[in-house]
Design an enzyme around this catalytic site. Structure first.
Site, PDB file in Angstrom:
ATOM      1  N   GLU A  41       0.826  -1.214   0.000  1.00 33.64           N
ATOM      2  CA  GLU A  41       0.000   0.000   0.000  1.00 33.64           C
ATOM      3  C   GLU A  41       0.859   1.261   0.000  1.00 33.64           C
ATOM      4  O   GLU A  41       0.533   2.243  -0.666  1.00 33.64           O
ATOM      5  CB  GLU A  41      -0.940   0.000   1.209  1.00 33.64           C
ATOM      6  CG  GLU A  41      -2.106  -0.970   1.094  1.00 33.64           C
ATOM      7  CD  GLU A  41      -3.050  -0.624  -0.049  1.00 33.64           C
ATOM      8  OE1 GLU A  41      -3.119   0.549  -0.433  1.00 33.64           O
ATOM      9  OE2 GLU A  41      -3.710  -1.551  -0.553  1.00 33.64           O
ATOM     10  N   TYR A 124      -6.561   6.777   4.306  1.00 33.82           N
ATOM     11  CA  TYR A 124      -6.743   5.732   3.293  1.00 33.82           C
ATOM     12  C   TYR A 124      -5.972   4.460   3.659  1.00 33.82           C
ATOM     13  O   TYR A 124      -6.521   3.354   3.642  1.00 33.82           O
ATOM     14  CB  TYR A 124      -6.306   6.214   1.914  1.00 33.82           C
ATOM     15  CG  TYR A 124      -6.190   5.056   0.945  1.00 33.82           C
ATOM     16  CD1 TYR A 124      -7.337   4.504   0.381  1.00 33.82           C
ATOM     17  CD2 TYR A 124      -4.961   4.458   0.668  1.00 33.82           C
ATOM     18  CE1 TYR A 124      -7.258   3.395  -0.449  1.00 33.82           C
ATOM     19  CE2 TYR A 124      -4.872   3.359  -0.159  1.00 33.82           C
ATOM     20  CZ  TYR A 124      -6.016   2.837  -0.717  1.00 33.82           C
ATOM     21  OH  TYR A 124      -5.937   1.733  -1.526  1.00 33.82           O
ATOM     22  N   ASP A 142      -9.575   5.642  -2.200  1.00 31.31           N
ATOM     23  CA  ASP A 142      -8.537   6.227  -3.043  1.00 31.31           C
ATOM     24  C   ASP A 142      -9.197   6.835  -4.272  1.00 31.31           C
ATOM     25  O   ASP A 142     -10.431   6.878  -4.388  1.00 31.31           O
ATOM     26  CB  ASP A 142      -7.481   5.183  -3.425  1.00 31.31           C
ATOM     27  CG  ASP A 142      -8.032   4.085  -4.328  1.00 31.31           C
ATOM     28  OD1 ASP A 142      -9.257   4.057  -4.596  1.00 31.31           O
ATOM     29  OD2 ASP A 142      -7.237   3.249  -4.791  1.00 31.31           O
ATOM     30  N   CYS A 194     -13.811   0.708 -14.669  1.00 32.09           N
ATOM     31  CA  CYS A 194     -14.320   2.066 -14.443  1.00 32.09           C
ATOM     32  C   CYS A 194     -13.170   3.068 -14.561  1.00 32.09           C
ATOM     33  O   CYS A 194     -12.783   3.733 -13.599  1.00 32.09           O
ATOM     34  CB  CYS A 194     -14.982   2.152 -13.066  1.00 32.09           C
ATOM     35  SG  CYS A 194     -16.034   3.608 -12.860  1.00 32.09           S
ATOM     36  N   CYS A 201     -18.019   0.522 -19.780  1.00 28.89           N
ATOM     37  CA  CYS A 201     -19.335   0.312 -19.171  1.00 28.89           C
ATOM     38  C   CYS A 201     -20.044  -0.932 -19.703  1.00 28.89           C
ATOM     39  O   CYS A 201     -20.862  -1.536 -18.992  1.00 28.89           O
ATOM     40  CB  CYS A 201     -20.213   1.541 -19.401  1.00 28.89           C
ATOM     41  SG  CYS A 201     -19.575   3.049 -18.644  1.00 28.89           S
ATOM     42  N   CYS A 204     -19.232  -3.775 -17.350  1.00 35.76           N
ATOM     43  CA  CYS A 204     -19.153  -3.452 -15.917  1.00 35.76           C
ATOM     44  C   CYS A 204     -20.240  -4.172 -15.133  1.00 35.76           C
ATOM     45  O   CYS A 204     -21.425  -4.135 -15.519  1.00 35.76           O
ATOM     46  CB  CYS A 204     -19.279  -1.946 -15.711  1.00 35.76           C
ATOM     47  SG  CYS A 204     -19.178  -1.453 -13.967  1.00 35.76           S
ATOM     48  N   CYS A 210     -25.684   1.950 -11.621  1.00 34.93           N
ATOM     49  CA  CYS A 210     -24.872   3.138 -11.882  1.00 34.93           C
ATOM     50  C   CYS A 210     -25.719   4.223 -12.558  1.00 34.93           C
ATOM     51  O   CYS A 210     -26.143   4.074 -13.719  1.00 34.93           O
ATOM     52  CB  CYS A 210     -23.681   2.779 -12.767  1.00 34.93           C
ATOM     53  SG  CYS A 210     -22.596   4.174 -13.130  1.00 34.93           S
TER      54      CYS A 210
END
Length: 356
Positions: A41, A124, A142, A194, A201, A204, A210
């Site tokens: 991370e 985060y 994030d 995304c 899309c 997705c 959405c």
């Protein structure tokens, strides 16, 4: 879609499509190593996954536990880190490892306040560790995840100002089971489907839930506040060679920009371009300085640096310098020292142009 369906749909997609990443562990298979999650991370902050893959493997091979990292020399950590940039992360990683060993007996704390008390860990990273390593039902936010949430909501306000709205909505979607996998699934969705531009899309898993997709305006989200123009700074680096052709590098202070890295002496980095001769006051006054043709441009997070090189020769074993540590470096031996990307640009430019 109901809130509970978002996790169900995404986890099914994730199980079939998740990326194979060297630091990724399935909590259903075995114990997740918080140390490895933490290292990944920190490395992934401001850096692409593809870049981190190689660095991560070498880093973990060298320091396999937090105790090993805590015992490492700072210079060696910086040497392993060079090329990843944002060196403050390396300093924070090392300091945090020492703090985990000294204050927590080598065991990472599990609560938000204690994690955020460790150097380099903010909101985060704390949330990512708690979700992925400890299974807590929390969603790290994030840029990728904020983008997904903003599109799901078709949020017509800048995401920079709507952190609480996104956090509250995202938290509603987190399942009590497999919260770590859900967080990683959101990361994968943002990285592969995304996308910031030209989102995919058509494939997705979140199509039905959405609002941006239903409006056929996914690319218009997220809304962002206008960016301020990045300021410009200017510097002159002093390239000093001895009679053997080696050049002088000195160590930056342990705090501040490029902390602890080796670099040529330089003027201050100021907002105004340096004139024909005003930079000379910051170099060795015994030198007959000559300007190397061309200049270097390097972009930092908060400003762009424009640099030129002044060339001089020295017979002294050590040129005049305020730095406490310095070394003569022969060309080709740069790999033995912790150098920033900026310094590598300076070196490459000097050897491309040659001596004035």
């Amino acid at each position: 879609m109901k809130d509970s369906q978002y996790a169900e749909v995404l986890l099914a997609w994730y199980d079939a499509n998740k990326r194979a990443l060297p630091w990724r562990m399935d909590s259903r298979v075995g114990q997740v190593d918080v140390y490895r999650v933490w290292v990944s991370e920190i490395m992934l902050q401001q850096t692409t996954v593809e870049t981190v893959k190689g660095y991560y493997g070498r880093f973990i091979e060298r320091w396999q536990t937090v105790d090993a990292l805590a015992s490492a020399e700072r210079d060696e950590v910086l040497l392993f880190w060079q090329g990843l940039g944002y060196y403050r992360r390396a300093h924070g990683l090392h300091e945090a490892a020492r703090k985990v060993v000294a204050e927590h007996k080598g065991v990472f704390p599990r609560d938000d306040a204690s994690l955020r008390a460790l150097p380099g860990i903010g909101a985060y990273t704390s949330a990512a560790l708690r979700a992925i390593a400890f299974g807590e039902a929390v969603l790290p936010l994030d840029g990728n995840i904020k983008r997904i949430l903003a599109r799901l909501l078709a949020l017509n306000k800048p995401v920079e100002r709507e952190g609480r709205t996104l956090e509250a909505f995202g938290q509603r979607l987190v399942p009590r089971q497999r919260s770590g996998d859900f967080a990683q699934a959101m990361m994968d969705l943002g990285a592969t489907i995304c996308l910031p531009r030209q989102p995919r899309c058509g494939i997705c898993p979140y199509q039905k839930g959405c609002l941006a997709y239903r409006k056929n305006k996914a690319s218009a989200y997220p809304y962002r506040a206008p960016k301020k123009e990045r300021p410009h700074r200017y510097a002159v680096f002093f390239w000093i060679e001895n009679e053997h052709g080696a050049y002088w590098l000195e160590k930056r202070p342990e705090k501040g920009l490029l902390a602890g890295l080796m670099i040529c002496p330089s003027t201050p980095w100021r907002d105004k371009a340096w004139g024909k001769n005003d930079w000379r006051a910051y170099g060795d006054k015994k030198q007959q300085w000559q300007m190397v043709e061309g200049h270097i441009v390097h972009v930092f997070t908060h400003f762009t640096l424009h640099a030129t090189i002044a060339y001089g020769r020295s017979k002294d074993r050590r040129p005049t310098s305020k730095a406490t540590e310095g070394v003569w470096v022969s060309h080709g031996k740069e790999k033995d020292y912790a150098l920033s990307t900026l310094m590598r640009k300076v070196i490459a430019h000097k050897y491309k142009q040659g001596a004035p």
